[in-house]
Scaffold this motif. Sequence first.
Motif, PDB file in Angstrom:
ATOM      1  N   ALA A   2       4.020  -6.365   2.525  1.00  0.00           N
ATOM      2  CA  ALA A   2       3.384  -5.189   2.052  1.00  0.00           C
ATOM      3  C   ALA A   2       3.831  -3.929   2.910  1.00  0.00           C
ATOM      4  CB  ALA A   2       1.935  -5.179   1.778  1.00  0.00           C
ATOM      5  N   ALA A  26      -6.667  -4.068   4.048  1.00  0.00           N
ATOM      6  CA  ALA A  26      -5.413  -3.762   3.312  1.00  0.00           C
ATOM      7  C   ALA A  26      -5.759  -2.068   3.339  1.00  0.00           C
ATOM      8  CB  ALA A  26      -5.121  -4.158   2.080  1.00  0.00           C
ATOM      9  N   GLN A  27      -6.805  -1.751   2.978  1.00  0.00           N
ATOM     10  CA  GLN A  27      -7.194  -0.314   2.518  1.00  0.00           C
ATOM     11  C   GLN A  27      -7.274   0.159   4.175  1.00  0.00           C
ATOM     12  OE1 GLN A  27     -10.814   0.081  -0.002  1.00  0.00           O
ATOM     13  NE2 GLN A  27     -11.150   2.377   0.990  1.00  0.00           N
ATOM     14  N   SER A  30      -3.619   1.037   5.129  1.00  0.00           N
ATOM     15  CA  SER A  30      -3.127   2.189   4.252  1.00  0.00           C
ATOM     16  C   SER A  30      -3.540   3.483   4.704  1.00  0.00           C
ATOM     17  CB  SER A  30      -3.518   1.957   2.870  1.00  0.00           C
ATOM     18  OG  SER A  30      -2.671   2.917   1.893  1.00  0.00           O
ATOM     19  N   TYR A  42       3.556  -6.231   6.680  1.00  0.00           N
ATOM     20  CA  TYR A  42       2.626  -7.461   6.675  1.00  0.00           C
ATOM     21  C   TYR A  42       2.733  -8.038   5.519  1.00  0.00           C
ATOM     22  CZ  TYR A  42      -0.806  -4.468   4.386  1.00  0.00           C
ATOM     23  OH  TYR A  42      -1.463  -3.639   3.506  1.00  0.00           O
ATOM     24  N   ASP A  43       2.565  -9.616   5.387  1.00  0.00           N
ATOM     25  CA  ASP A  43       2.617 -10.180   4.088  1.00  0.00           C
ATOM     26  C   ASP A  43       1.182 -10.016   3.604  1.00  0.00           C
ATOM     27  OD1 ASP A  43       4.889 -11.291   4.385  1.00  0.00           O
ATOM     28  OD2 ASP A  43       4.493 -12.844   5.671  1.00  0.00           O
ATOM     29  N   ALA A  44       0.903  -9.722   2.116  1.00  0.00           N
ATOM     30  CA  ALA A  44      -0.130  -9.332   1.744  1.00  0.00           C
ATOM     31  C   ALA A  44      -1.390 -10.363   2.148  1.00  0.00           C
ATOM     32  CB  ALA A  44      -0.048  -9.050   0.276  1.00  0.00           C
ATOM     33  N   ALA A  47      -3.891  -9.946   4.944  1.00  0.00           N
ATOM     34  CA  ALA A  47      -5.041  -8.894   5.106  1.00  0.00           C
ATOM     35  C   ALA A  47      -6.178  -9.243   3.775  1.00  0.00           C
ATOM     36  CB  ALA A  47      -4.442  -7.559   4.369  1.00  0.00           C
ATOM     37  N   ALA A  48      -5.925 -10.371   3.065  1.00  0.00           N
ATOM     38  CA  ALA A  48      -6.672 -10.749   1.818  1.00  0.00           C
ATOM     39  C   ALA A  48      -7.847 -11.343   2.711  1.00  0.00           C
ATOM     40  CB  ALA A  48      -6.132 -11.725   0.980  1.00  0.00           C
TER      41      ALA A  48
END
Length: 204
Positions: A2, A26-27, A30, A42-44, A47-48
């Motif tokens: 991402a 993630a938010q 951003s 970063y790899d999504a 952040a999950a």
Amino acid sequence: MAAASGASVQAQGTERRFEIPSQPLAQALSEFAGQTGLQMLYDAPLAAGRQSAPVSGTMSPRSGLALMLQGTGLSARFTSAGAVVIYASTTSTVTLNPLTAVAAPMVGRSQTDPVFIAYADTVRRTVSEAVRADDALTDAGYRLSIRLWVAANGAPDRAEILGGSGDASRDARFVERTRATMLPPPPEQLPQPMRIEFSVRARN
């Protein structure tokens, strides 16, 4: 991977006012990218399910991002191209069987900036992997600590034994292996040398 769009490396050191509440990571990343112009890589899945820490006050982007990532188990590495790499980190002992790097690294003049600590942890893990791959350095159990200087490009500039293992030839090999291990470029104004202690268990 991402990514949020970014601009120049100059954005890394300029202090600014942040008011970013705790929210899904993630938010938050951003929003941070939008405010700083830094590219976040970063790899999504990293952040999950993670929640950011709130960031409030006037500070550099480095300090703001380190504050945001507190408690997430993630760290950030700023690159010379105006990007930031987010990666999984550890906050205490790093275990790489049969090698364990123990105790938080003491960085330079007792600095506690989380960016410096995160970088020292990265160095510790990288050196641990290199040592683990050398059978001659894992043939017996011992403790050893080193003092390490890193050049701007990430190349180990100098390494010294701070507390030896009791075997001069092993200590020399450990230093040689460390100096041959390329590291990420250090953050600006990193106090050096770093002091890192290792505990090695004999390979079974």
